[in-house]
Scaffold this motif. Structure first.
Motif, PDB file in Angstrom:
ATOM      1  N   ILE A  29       0.797  -1.358   0.112  1.00 51.86           N
ATOM      2  CA  ILE A  29       0.779  -0.208  -0.171  1.00 51.86           C
ATOM      3  C   ILE A  29       0.946   1.576   0.042  1.00 51.86           C
ATOM      4  O   ILE A  29       2.360   1.621   0.826  1.00 51.86           O
ATOM      5  N   SER A  51       9.702   3.978  -0.420  1.00 49.26           N
ATOM      6  CA  SER A  51       9.423   2.553   0.865  1.00 49.26           C
ATOM      7  C   SER A  51       8.702   1.489  -0.169  1.00 49.26           C
ATOM      8  O   SER A  51       9.407   0.238  -0.266  1.00 49.26           O
ATOM      9  N   ARG A  99      -3.004   5.758  -4.494  1.00 46.83           N
ATOM     10  CA  ARG A  99      -4.019   5.955  -4.415  1.00 46.83           C
ATOM     11  C   ARG A  99      -3.996   6.732  -5.189  1.00 46.83           C
ATOM     12  O   ARG A  99      -5.366   7.801  -5.693  1.00 46.83           O
ATOM     13  N   GLY A 142       3.448  11.586  -2.535  1.00 49.22           N
ATOM     14  CA  GLY A 142       3.626  11.840  -1.074  1.00 49.22           C
ATOM     15  C   GLY A 142       4.304  12.904  -0.499  1.00 49.22           C
ATOM     16  O   GLY A 142       4.208  14.248  -1.141  1.00 49.22           O
ATOM     17  N   ALA A 177      15.093  16.041  -0.297  1.00 48.30           N
ATOM     18  CA  ALA A 177      16.437  16.957  -1.268  1.00 48.30           C
ATOM     19  C   ALA A 177      17.276  16.089  -1.787  1.00 48.30           C
ATOM     20  O   ALA A 177      17.847  16.408  -2.397  1.00 48.30           O
ATOM     21  N   GLY A 178      17.426  14.480  -1.134  1.00 53.76           N
ATOM     22  CA  GLY A 178      17.992  13.202  -1.912  1.00 53.76           C
ATOM     23  C   GLY A 178      19.283  13.136  -1.422  1.00 53.76           C
ATOM     24  O   GLY A 178      20.601  12.731  -1.992  1.00 53.76           O
ATOM     25  N   LEU A 179      19.969  13.937   0.305  1.00 54.37           N
ATOM     26  CA  LEU A 179      21.344  13.552   0.215  1.00 54.37           C
ATOM     27  C   LEU A 179      21.527  12.212   0.941  1.00 54.37           C
ATOM     28  O   LEU A 179      20.243  11.250   1.068  1.00 54.37           O
ATOM     29  N   CYS A 196       2.963   1.039   3.564  1.00 54.64           N
ATOM     30  CA  CYS A 196       3.942   1.813   2.983  1.00 54.64           C
ATOM     31  C   CYS A 196       3.418   2.973   2.768  1.00 54.64           C
ATOM     32  O   CYS A 196       3.391   3.428   2.151  1.00 54.64           O
ATOM     33  N   TRP A 236       0.002   8.548   5.664  1.00 55.10           N
ATOM     34  CA  TRP A 236      -0.970   8.420   6.347  1.00 55.10           C
ATOM     35  C   TRP A 236      -0.888   7.176   7.102  1.00 55.10           C
ATOM     36  O   TRP A 236      -2.369   6.069   6.903  1.00 55.10           O
ATOM     37  N   PRO A 285       5.624  17.521   3.994  1.00 57.70           N
ATOM     38  CA  PRO A 285       5.748  17.085   5.261  1.00 57.70           C
ATOM     39  C   PRO A 285       6.364  15.444   5.248  1.00 57.70           C
ATOM     40  O   PRO A 285       6.686  15.433   3.483  1.00 57.70           O
ATOM     41  N   GLU A 286       7.066  15.714   5.841  1.00 55.04           N
ATOM     42  CA  GLU A 286       7.993  13.936   5.841  1.00 55.04           C
ATOM     43  C   GLU A 286       7.142  13.280   7.505  1.00 55.04           C
ATOM     44  O   GLU A 286       6.831  14.056   8.365  1.00 55.04           O
ATOM     45  N   SER A 302      12.705  11.541   7.755  1.00 55.23           N
ATOM     46  CA  SER A 302      13.454  12.572   7.075  1.00 55.23           C
ATOM     47  C   SER A 302      14.878  11.632   6.043  1.00 55.23           C
ATOM     48  O   SER A 302      16.020  11.995   5.878  1.00 55.23           O
ATOM     49  N   GLY A 311      13.973   8.301   3.901  1.00 51.14           N
ATOM     50  CA  GLY A 311      13.840   7.579   3.541  1.00 51.14           C
ATOM     51  C   GLY A 311      14.186   7.308   2.570  1.00 51.14           C
ATOM     52  O   GLY A 311      14.389   5.748   2.446  1.00 51.14           O
ATOM     53  N   ILE A 312      14.442   8.098   1.682  1.00 58.48           N
ATOM     54  CA  ILE A 312      15.794   7.052   0.290  1.00 58.48           C
ATOM     55  C   ILE A 312      17.252   6.655   0.627  1.00 58.48           C
ATOM     56  O   ILE A 312      16.977   6.247  -0.242  1.00 58.48           O
ATOM     57  N   ALA A 313      17.378   7.823   1.518  1.00 57.93           N
ATOM     58  CA  ALA A 313      18.773   6.833   2.247  1.00 57.93           C
ATOM     59  C   ALA A 313      18.618   5.463   2.667  1.00 57.93           C
ATOM     60  O   ALA A 313      19.293   4.534   2.284  1.00 57.93           O
TER      61      ALA A 313
HETATM   62  C1  LIG Z   1      12.477  18.518   2.503  1.00 58.61           C
HETATM   63  C2  LIG Z   1      12.020  17.006   2.739  1.00 58.61           C
HETATM   64  C3  LIG Z   1      13.989  16.828   2.134  1.00 58.61           C
HETATM   65  C4  LIG Z   1      13.858  15.225   1.955  1.00 58.61           C
HETATM   66  N1  LIG Z   1      15.490  14.774   2.275  1.00 58.61           N
HETATM   67  C5  LIG Z   1      15.360  13.352   2.418  1.00 58.61           C
HETATM   68  C6  LIG Z   1      17.627  13.237   1.782  1.00 58.61           C
HETATM   69  O1  LIG Z   1      17.821  14.730   1.664  1.00 58.61           O
HETATM   70  N2  LIG Z   1      17.114  12.091   2.084  1.00 58.61           N
HETATM   71  C7  LIG Z   1      16.202  10.811   2.588  1.00 58.61           C
HETATM   72  O2  LIG Z   1      16.517  10.013   2.691  1.00 58.61           O
HETATM   73  N3  LIG Z   1      15.366  11.129   2.773  1.00 58.61           N
HETATM   74  C8  LIG Z   1      14.588  12.824   2.766  1.00 58.61           C
HETATM   75  N4  LIG Z   1      13.378  13.249   3.301  1.00 58.61           N
HETATM   76  C9  LIG Z   1      12.697  11.762   3.010  1.00 58.61           C
HETATM   77  C10 LIG Z   1      12.522  11.189   2.583  1.00 58.61           C
HETATM   78  O3  LIG Z   1      11.521  11.889   1.555  1.00 58.61           O
HETATM   79  C11 LIG Z   1      11.317  10.334   2.918  1.00 58.61           C
HETATM   80  O4  LIG Z   1      11.609   9.728   4.084  1.00 58.61           O
HETATM   81  C12 LIG Z   1      10.508   9.289   1.784  1.00 58.61           C
HETATM   82  O5  LIG Z   1      10.265  10.143   0.922  1.00 58.61           O
HETATM   83  C13 LIG Z   1       9.149   8.543   2.153  1.00 58.61           C
HETATM   84  O6  LIG Z   1       9.096   7.389   1.549  1.00 58.61           O
HETATM   85  P1  LIG Z   1       7.323   6.782   1.597  1.00 58.61           P
HETATM   86  O7  LIG Z   1       7.627   6.137   0.271  1.00 58.61           O
HETATM   87  O8  LIG Z   1       7.236   6.022   3.064  1.00 58.61           O
HETATM   88  O9  LIG Z   1       6.901   8.000   1.778  1.00 58.61           O
HETATM   89  P2  LIG Z   1       5.530   8.729   0.535  1.00 58.61           P
HETATM   90  O10 LIG Z   1       6.454   8.864  -0.503  1.00 58.61           O
HETATM   91  O11 LIG Z   1       5.165   9.813   1.218  1.00 58.61           O
HETATM   92  O12 LIG Z   1       4.888   7.707  -0.178  1.00 58.61           O
HETATM   93  C14 LIG Z   1       3.499   6.891   0.803  1.00 58.61           C
HETATM   94  C15 LIG Z   1       2.177   6.393  -1.058  1.00 58.61           C
HETATM   95  O13 LIG Z   1       1.221   6.173  -0.236  1.00 58.61           O
HETATM   96  C16 LIG Z   1       0.801   6.428  -0.740  1.00 58.61           C
HETATM   97  N5  LIG Z   1      -0.930   5.536   0.137  1.00 58.61           N
HETATM   98  C17 LIG Z   1      -0.836   6.303   0.902  1.00 58.61           C
HETATM   99  N6  LIG Z   1      -2.007   6.063   1.571  1.00 58.61           N
HETATM  100  C18 LIG Z   1      -2.700   5.495   0.640  1.00 58.61           C
HETATM  101  C19 LIG Z   1      -3.505   4.449   0.459  1.00 58.61           C
HETATM  102  N7  LIG Z   1      -5.037   3.740   0.949  1.00 58.61           N
HETATM  103  N8  LIG Z   1      -3.872   3.311  -0.236  1.00 58.61           N
HETATM  104  C20 LIG Z   1      -2.541   3.381  -1.616  1.00 58.61           C
HETATM  105  N9  LIG Z   1      -2.006   4.420  -1.129  1.00 58.61           N
HETATM  106  C21 LIG Z   1      -1.860   5.449  -0.183  1.00 58.61           C
HETATM  107  C22 LIG Z   1       0.687   8.141  -0.527  1.00 58.61           C
HETATM  108  O14 LIG Z   1       0.100   8.463  -2.078  1.00 58.61           O
HETATM  109  C23 LIG Z   1       1.655   8.350  -1.192  1.00 58.61           C
HETATM  110  O15 LIG Z   1       2.261   7.689  -1.945  1.00 58.61           O
HETATM  111  C24 LIG Z   1      13.154  14.694   2.662  1.00 58.61           C
HETATM  112  C25 LIG Z   1      12.010  14.674   3.455  1.00 58.61           C
HETATM  113  C26 LIG Z   1      11.452  16.330   3.146  1.00 58.61           C
HETATM  114  C27 LIG Z   1      10.054  16.100   3.293  1.00 58.61           C
END
Ligand SMILES: Cc1cc2nc3c(=O)[nH]c(=O)nc-3n(C[C@H](O)[C@H](O)[C@H](O)COP(=O)(O)OP(=O)(O)OC[C@H]3O[C@@H](n4cnc5c(N)ncnc54)[C@H](O)[C@@H]3O)c2cc1C
Length: 828
Positions: free
Chosen positions: A27, A32, A53, A59, A65-67, A223, A227, A338-339, A366, A368-370
């Motif tokens: 999900i 991630s 979704r 999201g 920032a991609g560090l 994932c 949310w 947001p993060e 913050s 999540g990419i790494a």
């Molecule tokens: C300003 C900023 C700078 C950052 N810089 C860095 C960095 O330099 N290096 C680094 O490693 N990390 C960085 N991060 C953190 C990183 O961006 C996040 O940790 C990472 O993107 C999180 O990924 P995720 O897949 O967990 O969440 P998301 O990318 O938010 O993915 C979650 C997805 O789930 C979907 N979803 C939610 N609910 C449902 C549902 N019920 N059904 C179906 N889909 C659903 C959403 O639409 C979304 O697409 C930064 C974050 C921010 C905000």
């Protein structure tokens, strides 16, 4: 304003109808979810579906920032981020999507003396974790980053293999790689809920353009990023995380700007990244802004949050001083997105307690990419093998208590968590937000007597007692902190007279029923089928002989046992017990809140208890490792004779309603025998002298019980318990490494954790936990040393040094506890 990116969406998402069955449904299509899908199919899983979704990456992922940096707080976490970077560099060849990975290297700089010490500790640790790092001079720093003010720099480190990437494309490349290997990815499909039958996931319900459906599956992976908490709550699964606003700025192109390393000015909470001739500079603010208190908007898709210059201004001021060229560069973008952040700044991975087949990978604070490349690999292996590939307890979702999903608690806490990654990671550092939630019945008594509290999964715990007139605050440092002398006084009181601790926060589990004995015999590596009244120190092992639990088991009746574990591992223990419960007739109940524990420890503890209780505390009536019911004051309790500090002593288990009374009675009687109120810091220093292992620092699922030196608690003759075969195998093949105790010969330096151990001049390992031995007269640590095909004598005859922030100190080493090696004091 950043514009939502145009990724190669058509290439990764399905146009066909949704299937009705899958082996796993993921999900969320951020980095991630895409990584978990990629690694599951790579392991050969078929029928893997990812549902997003809105659109992939919409999201948090798209605007990171991609560090990317390799070095983390543990060797396993470092392995995972190193793997992420290797993966991102190979994905382009595999998928045709460039992840933008550039190993531009990174610089970390300090502008205080304390931070300098912390950086030098990292420098020592890096080679032990296989990370390249080097100290550079200020002049060299200027050469590598000519645009910064270095006038106040106290230290600088260079990490040549760190880098940066394009986060959106990393996720898209993972998605494409997953699809190439057979995963199906659907955008515009919202998962409405997770269905479960008999405590196990059975399917998900989805919605798409007004249409609804169900996919049958045994495995879901939450994932859902920010949310994830609300989504988990729909299935009664606690996923404690909360979003915060997160800011950066991007300049206009700067003439002549060359490729630059990533720069982190930790003391100013800022980072700088050069990208396409511009500078992106951002912050992890020490006081952040929680966001989404009333839920994340349904429509959120590549959204940005409002600019808040007033909030970001202090950061900008520092940035303009540090990198003066920013003042004239012009700002193209002020970004706020947001993060998700978690209560302890660690992400959530693994199977959630309560519902089998409900997995999580979210809350990345913050990073999540790494982290996601490695986290996706680790979770996929965990799902495949039904056990983590190595010790992941630091990020295991089961470390959380369900009360931590409380939104107010999270909102308070995450405002502090955002800045933690750049904050000083001082030993004993305590959270300052979201405090006071779980208190022992004698909390106010302790407070009135000078207690300075720390926090653990919501529990307030007295860590040390301030003297009259002494400041009741921590003053943190890498050197001796302001409580060092208080710890010594409490420590010596336990060694020479008697001390009392409040251990109420310990996890207490009652295992009861007709088959309780056979059930526990199957799980415990020691023999717990003992007479009523006996206490057994034991471990629960996994099939590899690794330590899943380190506990005492007290036999209360023929059919009832009390299991006592640390506060942090309560949920992990409950899960382990419940998942191994077969057809046995057994009830497992968390009774942690129903009883308090007052530990009365020290050579005069028998005398003290004799003053407040008519019962007989002699060796004949209440020998070591037994308990008895006692009258104490006007109350009723159980006195458990155990020795976590290595002295004669008892833990008094009292119904919480009587705890204050019992405390008052013991305190009143204690004046005559020199009773001292003691905190957990003194417990820590005493246990370290006695070399008692601590889970998860010294032992865990990846540490073989024999290598951990706990063979004395393992019954090889007992048949049929989990892990026995691994114990027998190890006995045959011999130990690869051993946990040993170190004492620094120089009494001045301190050991905490993660200091590097050198054996005969070569890196042998790291300190897993350390503290000061106030009786032994020096810093004490535990750590593993390789010893394949070596005798004990050979191991002990080597010369050992421990490196602390670049300085090496000679150490004595022992396989037996250096304090009271024969255990005579606790049996006195
Ligand atoms: C300003 C900023 C700078 C950052 N810089 C860095 C960095 O330099 N290096 C680094 O490693 N990390 C960085 N991060 C953190 C990183 O961006 C996040 O940790 C990472 O993107 C999180 O990924 P995720 O897949 O967990 O969440 P998301 O990318 O938010 O993915 C979650 C997805 O789930 C979907 N979803 C939610 N609910 C449902 C549902 N019920 N059904 C179906 N889909 C659903 C959403 O639409 C979304 O697409 C930064 C974050 C921010 C905000």
């Amino acid at each position: 304003m950043i514009v939502a990116p145009e990724f190669c969406r058509v290439e990764v998402s399905e146009m066909k109808p949704l299937p009705s069955k899958a082996r796993a449904v993921i999900i969320g299509g951020g980095v991630s979810g895409c990584s978990v899908a990629y690694h599951l199919v790579k392991l050969g899983w078929t029928d893997v579906i990812l549902l997003e979704r809105k659109q992939l990456t919409c999201g948090t992922t798209w605007h990171a920032a991609g560090l990317l940096s390799e070095l983390r707080g543990s060797s396993d976490m470092t392995k995972l981020t190193k793997y992420s970077m290797q993966l991102y560099s190979s994905l382009e060849e595999e998928t045709g999507i460039a992840t933008g990975l550039r190993r531009v290297s990174s610089l970390s700089i300090a502008v205080t003396q304390e931070r300098k010490h912390e950086l030098y500790r990292q420098l020592s640790l890096a080679p032990a974790y296989g990370v390249e790092a080097r100290k550079i001079s200020v002049r060299e720093l200027e050469g590598m980053y000519p645009h910064i003010d270095v006038s106040d720099v106290t230290a600088a480190l260079h990490f040549p293999n760190d880098g940066q990437c394009d986060p959106g494309n990393v996720a898209m490349a993972l998605a494409k790689g997953a699809r190439q290997r057979g995963a199906a990815i659907f955008e515009g499909v919202k998962v409405a809920g997770v269905q479960a039958r008999n405590g196990r996931v059975s399917g998900v319900t989805w919605e798409k353009d007004g249409e609804r459906g169900v996919i049958e599956t045994d495995n879901v992976v939450n994932c859902a990023g920010m949310w994830a908490r609300e989504f988990g709550a729909r299935s009664d699964v606690a996923v404690p995380l909360h979003a915060c606003e997160h800011f950066y700025m991007i300049t206009e192109p700067i003439d002549g700007l060359n490729r630059l390393p990533v720069l982190r000015v930790l003391d100013e909470y800022t980072y700088y990244k050069e990208d396409a001739g511009k500078i992106l500079f951002g912050a992890v603010e020490p006081k952040a802004k929680p966001w989404g208190m009333n839920g994340i908007p349904e429509s959120f898709c590549f959204d940005q949050l409002s600019e808040d210059f007033a909030h970001f201004e202090p950061i900008v001021e520092k940035a303009l001083k540090r990198v003066p060229m920013l003042a004239t560069a012009g700002i193209r973008t002020f970004f706020n997105g947001p993060e998700s952040f978690t209560p302890d700044d660690q992400y959530h991975l693994g199977e959630a307690p309560g519902v089998r087949g409900y997995w999580v990978a979210c809350g990345y604070n913050s990073t999540g990419i790494a982290a996601s490349g490695g986290a996706g690999l680790a979770l996929a292996q965990w799902m495949n093998d039904d056990e983590p590939p190595f010790d992941l307890s630091g990020v295991d979702i089961r470390r959380m208590e369900s009360l931590q999903k409380n939104r107010l608690y999270l909102r308070e806490r995450v405002s502090e968590v955002v800045g933690l990654s750049f904050g000083d990671h001082f030993p004993a550092r305590q959270m300052t937000t979201a405090r006071g939630i779980r208190r022992s019945p004698i909390h106010e008594h302790l407070k009135a007597r000078g207690a300075v509290f720390g926090e653990m999964v919501g529990w307030e715990r007295a860590n040390w007692f301030a003297r009259k007139g002494q400041e009741r605050e921590y003053r943190y440092s890498w050197y001796r902190q302001n409580w060092f002398d208080n710890q010594r006084e409490e420590h010596l009181a336990i060694r020479e007279r008697v001390g009392i601790f409040d251990l109420t926060s310990f996890g207490k589990i009652r295992v009861e029923g007709r088959d309780a004995t056979t059930f526990l015999q199957r799980l415990c590596s020691n023999d717990v089928d003992v007479p009523v009244g006996r206490i057994v120190y034991t471990q629960m092992l996994n099939e590899r002989g690794g330590i899943e639990s380190d506990l005492t088991v007290s036999r209360l009746t023929e059919t009832a046992f009390l299991l006592v574990v640390s506060a942090l591992t309560l949920q992990t223990n409950l899960c382990w017990l419940r998942r191994h419960l077969g057809d046995e007739f057994v009830v497992i109940v968390d009774v942690s809140a129903s009883e308090s524990i007052l530990a009365v420890m020290g050579p005069k503890s028998r005398e003290l208890l004799g003053k407040v209780s008519p019962n007989d505390f002699s060796n004949e009536n209440n020998p070591y490792s037994t308990w008895q019911e006692i009258e104490i004051g006007m109350g009723l309790a159980r006195a458990h004779r155990v020795a976590s500090v290595g002295e004669l002593g008892w833990e008094i288990y009292i119904s919480t309603d009587q705890a204050a009374h019992v405390f008052e009675v013991i305190e009143a009687a204690g004046a005559d025998v020199g009773l001292k109120l003691c905190g957990l810091h003194a417990l820590g220093s005493c246990r370290m002298e006695k070399a008692c292992r601590h889970l998860p620092d010294d032992v865990g699922s990846g540490e073989h019980v024999l290598e951990a030196g706990l063979g004395f608690a393992v019954k090889t003759a007992k048949p049929g318990y989990i892990g026995r075969d691994a114990v027998l195998r190890k006995l045959e093949t011999g130990l690869d490494r051993r946990l040993v105790q170190f004492r620094l010969k120089d009494p001045a330096p301190l050991l905490h954790k993660n200091e590097v151990v050198f054996r005969d001049g070569r890196i042998a390992g790291t300190i897993t936990s350390g503290d000061y031995g106030h009786t032994l007269g020096g810093a004490i640590g535990l750590g593993y040393v390789p010893c394949k095909d070596e005798s004990e004598a050979a191991l002990l005859s080597s010369s050992y040094e421990i490196e602390i922030a670049g300085e090496c100190f000679a150490a004595e080493v022992s396989l037996k506890p250096m304090y009271d090696p024969k255990g005579e004091r606790m049996r006195a």
